[in-house]
Design an enzyme around this catalytic site. Sequence first.
Site, PDB file in Angstrom:
ATOM      1  N   HIS A  18      54.507 -92.878 -41.810  1.00  0.00           N
ATOM      2  CA  HIS A  18      53.542 -91.774 -41.967  1.00  0.00           C
ATOM      3  C   HIS A  18      53.725 -91.038 -43.289  1.00  0.00           C
ATOM      4  O   HIS A  18      52.751 -90.608 -43.906  1.00  0.00           O
ATOM      5  CB  HIS A  18      53.664 -90.800 -40.783  1.00  0.00           C
ATOM      6  CG  HIS A  18      53.029 -91.318 -39.538  1.00  0.00           C
ATOM      7  ND1 HIS A  18      52.117 -90.604 -38.791  1.00  0.00           N
ATOM      8  CD2 HIS A  18      53.157 -92.509 -38.893  1.00  0.00           C
ATOM      9  CE1 HIS A  18      51.721 -91.329 -37.758  1.00  0.00           C
ATOM     10  NE2 HIS A  18      52.353 -92.477 -37.792  1.00  0.00           N
ATOM     11  N   ASP A  19      54.986 -90.879 -43.714  1.00  0.00           N
ATOM     12  CA  ASP A  19      55.195 -90.200 -45.004  1.00  0.00           C
ATOM     13  C   ASP A  19      54.664 -91.064 -46.147  1.00  0.00           C
ATOM     14  O   ASP A  19      53.984 -90.574 -47.050  1.00  0.00           O
ATOM     15  CB  ASP A  19      56.690 -89.912 -45.217  1.00  0.00           C
ATOM     16  CG  ASP A  19      56.929 -89.093 -46.489  1.00  0.00           C
ATOM     17  OD1 ASP A  19      56.165 -88.137 -46.732  1.00  0.00           O
ATOM     18  OD2 ASP A  19      57.860 -89.417 -47.247  1.00  0.00           O
ATOM     19  N   GLY A  63      52.535 -90.339 -51.262  1.00  0.00           N
ATOM     20  CA  GLY A  63      53.188 -91.503 -50.655  1.00  0.00           C
ATOM     21  C   GLY A  63      54.579 -91.166 -50.136  1.00  0.00           C
ATOM     22  O   GLY A  63      54.782 -90.126 -49.502  1.00  0.00           O
ATOM     23  N   ASP A  66      57.191 -89.624 -50.621  1.00  0.00           N
ATOM     24  CA  ASP A  66      57.760 -88.540 -51.423  1.00  0.00           C
ATOM     25  C   ASP A  66      58.451 -87.470 -50.585  1.00  0.00           C
ATOM     26  O   ASP A  66      58.904 -86.461 -51.110  1.00  0.00           O
ATOM     27  CB  ASP A  66      56.655 -87.873 -52.260  1.00  0.00           C
ATOM     28  CG  ASP A  66      55.536 -87.317 -51.382  1.00  0.00           C
ATOM     29  OD1 ASP A  66      55.583 -87.535 -50.145  1.00  0.00           O
ATOM     30  OD2 ASP A  66      54.622 -86.674 -51.927  1.00  0.00           O
ATOM     31  N   SER A  88      57.034 -85.534 -48.452  1.00  0.00           N
ATOM     32  CA  SER A  88      56.197 -84.333 -48.301  1.00  0.00           C
ATOM     33  C   SER A  88      56.148 -83.836 -46.853  1.00  0.00           C
ATOM     34  O   SER A  88      56.074 -82.630 -46.614  1.00  0.00           O
ATOM     35  CB  SER A  88      54.769 -84.615 -48.803  1.00  0.00           C
ATOM     36  OG  SER A  88      54.181 -85.674 -48.077  1.00  0.00           O
ATOM     37  N   HIS A 123      56.140-102.063 -34.224  1.00  0.00           N
ATOM     38  CA  HIS A 123      55.773-101.725 -32.844  1.00  0.00           C
ATOM     39  C   HIS A 123      56.605-102.514 -31.820  1.00  0.00           C
ATOM     40  O   HIS A 123      56.502-102.277 -30.625  1.00  0.00           O
ATOM     41  CB  HIS A 123      54.266-101.957 -32.619  1.00  0.00           C
ATOM     42  CG  HIS A 123      53.426-100.907 -33.272  1.00  0.00           C
ATOM     43  ND1 HIS A 123      52.053-100.871 -33.198  1.00  0.00           N
ATOM     44  CD2 HIS A 123      53.780 -99.828 -34.024  1.00  0.00           C
ATOM     45  CE1 HIS A 123      51.599 -99.820 -33.882  1.00  0.00           C
ATOM     46  NE2 HIS A 123      52.633 -99.177 -34.391  1.00  0.00           N
ATOM     47  N   SER A 124      57.417-103.437 -32.320  1.00  0.00           N
ATOM     48  CA  SER A 124      58.336-104.133 -31.418  1.00  0.00           C
ATOM     49  C   SER A 124      59.517-103.239 -31.036  1.00  0.00           C
ATOM     50  O   SER A 124      60.234-103.531 -30.073  1.00  0.00           O
ATOM     51  CB  SER A 124      58.865-105.388 -32.119  1.00  0.00           C
ATOM     52  OG  SER A 124      59.828-106.002 -31.323  1.00  0.00           O
ATOM     53  N   ASP A 136      56.293-102.607 -26.276  1.00  0.00           N
ATOM     54  CA  ASP A 136      56.558-103.930 -25.697  1.00  0.00           C
ATOM     55  C   ASP A 136      57.706-103.766 -24.708  1.00  0.00           C
ATOM     56  O   ASP A 136      58.269-102.670 -24.588  1.00  0.00           O
ATOM     57  CB  ASP A 136      56.824-105.005 -26.766  1.00  0.00           C
ATOM     58  CG  ASP A 136      58.216-104.959 -27.383  1.00  0.00           C
ATOM     59  OD1 ASP A 136      58.982-104.010 -27.080  1.00  0.00           O
ATOM     60  OD2 ASP A 136      58.548-105.854 -28.171  1.00  0.00           O
ATOM     61  N   ASP A 141      61.718-108.140 -32.037  1.00  0.00           N
ATOM     62  CA  ASP A 141      61.465-109.534 -31.641  1.00  0.00           C
ATOM     63  C   ASP A 141      59.968-109.815 -31.536  1.00  0.00           C
ATOM     64  O   ASP A 141      59.137-108.928 -31.716  1.00  0.00           O
ATOM     65  CB  ASP A 141      62.153-109.827 -30.297  1.00  0.00           C
ATOM     66  CG  ASP A 141      61.696-108.887 -29.200  1.00  0.00           C
ATOM     67  OD1 ASP A 141      60.832-108.020 -29.445  1.00  0.00           O
ATOM     68  OD2 ASP A 141      62.202-109.013 -28.068  1.00  0.00           O
TER      69      ASP A 141
HETATM   70 CA    CA Z   1      60.745-105.583 -28.886  1.00  0.00          CA
HETATM   71 CA    CA Z   2      54.263 -88.198 -48.153  1.00  0.00          CA
END
Ligand code: CA
Ligand code: CA
Length: 335
Positions: free
Chosen positions: A66-67, A79, A81, A83, A188-189, A206, A213
């Site tokens: 997200h940063d 980006g 940084d 922030s 997201h694993s 998951d 994995d």
């Molecule tokens: Ca996993």
């Molecule tokens: Ca940022």
Amino acid sequence: MAFLRSFIITLAIMAPSFKLLANAAVTPRSNKCSVWYDVLKDIQNEVFDGSKCGEEAHESIRLAFHDAISYSPRLGGGGADGSIMMYPEIETKYAENAGLDDIVHRQRPFALKHGVSFGDIIQFANAVALSNCEGGPRVPFYAGRSNYSQPSPDNLVPAPFHSVDQILGRMSEVGFDSDEVVALLAAHSVAAQDQQDTSMKGSPLDSTPSVFDGQFYLETMTNSPPEGVFRIPADRLFATDPRTVCLWQTFVDDHNSMVNQFSRAMVKLAAVGQDHASLYDCSEAIPAPRRLRNHRPKFPYGQSAKHVHYKCTEASFPQAKLNHDSSPVPPVQKS
Ligand code: CA
Ligand code: CA
């Protein structure tokens, strides 16, 4: 006695060699990077509950994304940084960053204590968090971001309900192609959600949220996720879109590709908005992850390859390499 004396003399002669070997086993610390070993010790104990791949690791990985992704050539933002840590009273109030305030406030004191920048500690904690997960990548870490930043504009983070077109369009603005987006979604694993469905707070994405994995890629391809697992709508769209399904399917059983492509994309992400040439390599401080013990992702209970309706048409589905054990999967551990 003569033999014993000769053995002792031999040991004495070899002693320097033993010393050399012992030294070689320890990673040499460069002065420039030595502070990161101190940060490592603190965050493993105080943030990650003793090097665990639990909720704080999941949130640290999310925070780094997200940063960093909050940059647009049209709209601004800096980006990777820091922030979001510099202006938590602004950026953690954005809907897209809901729930990140906790991890921002867990990491922040250690940046101040050790005199490192917010942008650096966010990316460092991400790499350490990933290394805490079994099968995780050892993502290279580059330090040296300035601690100067401005609050990022809102609405730059791809949302769980966005279409594939919307997400690919946003990511392409920052220089990522569709393969890199599919690779980044490997995060997201080792993830869970609190905000998308508050009735399923803490539900993982998951059934193996502490293991990096292919289980995530397999489960999003099947008709329905295992009980207790939350499926993000955008993940399902990527798992079934003709443009992305082939690489998605590759990552189901090719752990090496998943790790390598994710790591490359992650290094690129950590440099968004930064001059990569001005950063310096402190990867030495990132611990080696535990090796993946089970290379065979398992179908959700009661499902098989016939429940995968959208497959890659250019490669056969790797069903022979998967675990077809039909016993019920134990209830998913919430983070
Ligand atoms: Ca996993
Ligand atoms: Ca940022």
